[in-house]
Design a protein around this motif. Structure first.
Motif, PDB file in Angstrom:
ATOM      1  N   HIS A  86      47.939  39.037  41.152  1.00 18.70           N
ATOM      2  CA  HIS A  86      49.381  38.980  41.414  1.00 18.70           C
ATOM      3  C   HIS A  86      49.705  37.931  42.481  1.00 18.70           C
ATOM      4  N   ASN A  87      48.836  37.815  43.488  1.00 13.19           N
ATOM      5  CA  ASN A  87      49.038  36.840  44.569  1.00 13.19           C
ATOM      6  C   ASN A  87      48.470  35.470  44.218  1.00 13.19           C
ATOM      7  N   LEU A 136      45.499  34.483  43.642  1.00 15.68           N
ATOM      8  CA  LEU A 136      44.223  34.122  44.258  1.00 15.68           C
ATOM      9  C   LEU A 136      43.148  33.946  43.185  1.00 15.68           C
ATOM     10  N   ILE A 137      43.282  34.707  42.093  1.00 17.60           N
ATOM     11  CA  ILE A 137      42.395  34.563  40.942  1.00 17.60           C
ATOM     12  C   ILE A 137      43.246  34.571  39.680  1.00 17.60           C
ATOM     13  N   GLY A 138      42.708  34.010  38.628  1.00 16.27           N
ATOM     14  CA  GLY A 138      43.421  33.986  37.356  1.00 16.27           C
ATOM     15  C   GLY A 138      43.229  35.285  36.587  1.00 16.27           C
ATOM     16  N   ALA A 139      44.031  35.452  35.545  1.00 15.64           N
ATOM     17  CA  ALA A 139      43.970  36.664  34.722  1.00 15.64           C
ATOM     18  C   ALA A 139      42.605  36.803  34.043  1.00 15.64           C
ATOM     19  N   ASP A 140      42.060  35.701  33.553  1.00  8.32           N
ATOM     20  CA  ASP A 140      40.751  35.754  32.895  1.00  8.32           C
ATOM     21  C   ASP A 140      39.666  36.179  33.879  1.00  8.32           C
ATOM     22  N   SER A 141      39.737  35.667  35.093  1.00  6.43           N
ATOM     23  CA  SER A 141      38.744  36.035  36.108  1.00  6.43           C
ATOM     24  C   SER A 141      38.861  37.511  36.461  1.00  6.43           C
ATOM     25  N   LEU A 201      38.946  49.043  44.058  1.00  6.27           N
ATOM     26  CA  LEU A 201      38.459  47.675  43.895  1.00  6.27           C
ATOM     27  C   LEU A 201      39.182  46.978  42.749  1.00  6.27           C
ATOM     28  N   ILE A 202      39.384  47.683  41.650  1.00  3.22           N
ATOM     29  CA  ILE A 202      40.108  47.110  40.509  1.00  3.22           C
ATOM     30  C   ILE A 202      41.561  46.842  40.885  1.00  3.22           C
ATOM     31  N   GLU A 203      42.138  47.737  41.668  1.00  4.82           N
ATOM     32  CA  GLU A 203      43.503  47.532  42.151  1.00  4.82           C
ATOM     33  C   GLU A 203      43.576  46.298  43.055  1.00  4.82           C
ATOM     34  N   THR A 204      42.551  46.105  43.877  1.00  5.22           N
ATOM     35  CA  THR A 204      42.493  44.916  44.748  1.00  5.22           C
ATOM     36  C   THR A 204      42.421  43.652  43.904  1.00  5.22           C
ATOM     37  N   LEU A 205      41.666  43.698  42.803  1.00  5.80           N
ATOM     38  CA  LEU A 205      41.603  42.541  41.914  1.00  5.80           C
ATOM     39  C   LEU A 205      42.967  42.256  41.281  1.00  5.80           C
TER      40      LEU A 205
END
Length: 161
Positions: free
Chosen positions: A44-45, A47-52, A35-39
Motif C-alpha cells: 500500500h505504501n 515499498l514493494i510491488g503487488a507481485d513481490s 507479517l502478511i498484514e505488514t506486507l
C-alpha cells in the motif's frame, strides 16, 4: 592478567540507538497474519510491488503447508499402464503434454516407477528396448511431511517431480 576483550557468546548488536528505539516503539510482527498484514501495508505504501507481496505471502504460507496440501489425488493423475502398447503410451503422452508419468502395473495404486516422455522417444528408434529399463525410481512421500522439508529434500536429491 585478564583478557580486555572476553569472548562473547552472542553476536554483537550492530543496531544504532535510533533503530533500537524505533523497534521498541513499533516492534515487528508476532504472527504470520501480522507479517502478511505488514506486507500488505508495504505494498500500500509502494515499498514493494503487488507481485513481490504475493510471492512473499506465498512463501510464508508455504511454511505452514504439508505435502498433502499440494498433492494431486491419484484419481486425477495421468498414469501409464506398463501393459499398454507403445502407441497407446505415446498417444497418452502427447495428449497430456506432461513430461513425467507414474507407471503402474495391475492396479493404479501399484506404482512401479516414473517414465519420462523423452525416454519414451527412445523406443521409436530402438523398439527392442524394454520399457522397464527406462523407468526411474518413484519417490513416495507421506502426506504429513512439511512442504519446506519436502522442498529441501527434493533440492538436495535433484528431484524435479
Amino acid at each position: 592478567m585478564s583478557d580486555p576483550h572476553p569472548a562473547r557468546s552472542e553476536r554483537e548488536d550492530t543496531r544504532t540507538f535510533l533503530q533500537k528505539v524505533a523497534e521498541f516503539i513499533h516492534p515487528g510482527p508476532d504472527s504470520t497474519d501480522e507479517l502478511i498484514e505488514t506486507l500488505a501495508d508495504a505494498e500500500h505504501n509502494q515499498l514493494i510491488g503487488a507481485d513481490s507481496r504475493k510471492m512473499l505471502e506465498g512463501v510464508i504460507r508455504m511454511a505452514e503447508m504439508t505435502a498433502g496440501d499440494v498433492m494431486v489425488p491419484t484419481t486425477r493423475m495421468e498414469l501409464v499402464n506398463i501393459e499398454d502398447s507403445h502407441d497407446v503410451m505415446m498417444h497418452g503422452v502427447i495428449d497430456t503434454a506432461h513430461s513425467r508419468f507414474p507407471v503402474f502395473e495391475g492396479e493404479r495404486e501399484n506404482i512401479i516407477g516414473i517414465l519420462m516422455a523423452k525416454d519414451l522417444l527412445k523406443l521409436q528408434r530402438a523398439p527392442e528396448l524394454n520399457i522397464r529399463a527406462l523407468l526411474r525410481p518413484a519417490v513416495f512421500v507421506p502426506e504429513s511431511k512439511g512442504l519446506n522439508d519436502l522442498l529441501r529434500d527434493f533440492q538436495s536429491n535433484h528431484n524435479h517431480l
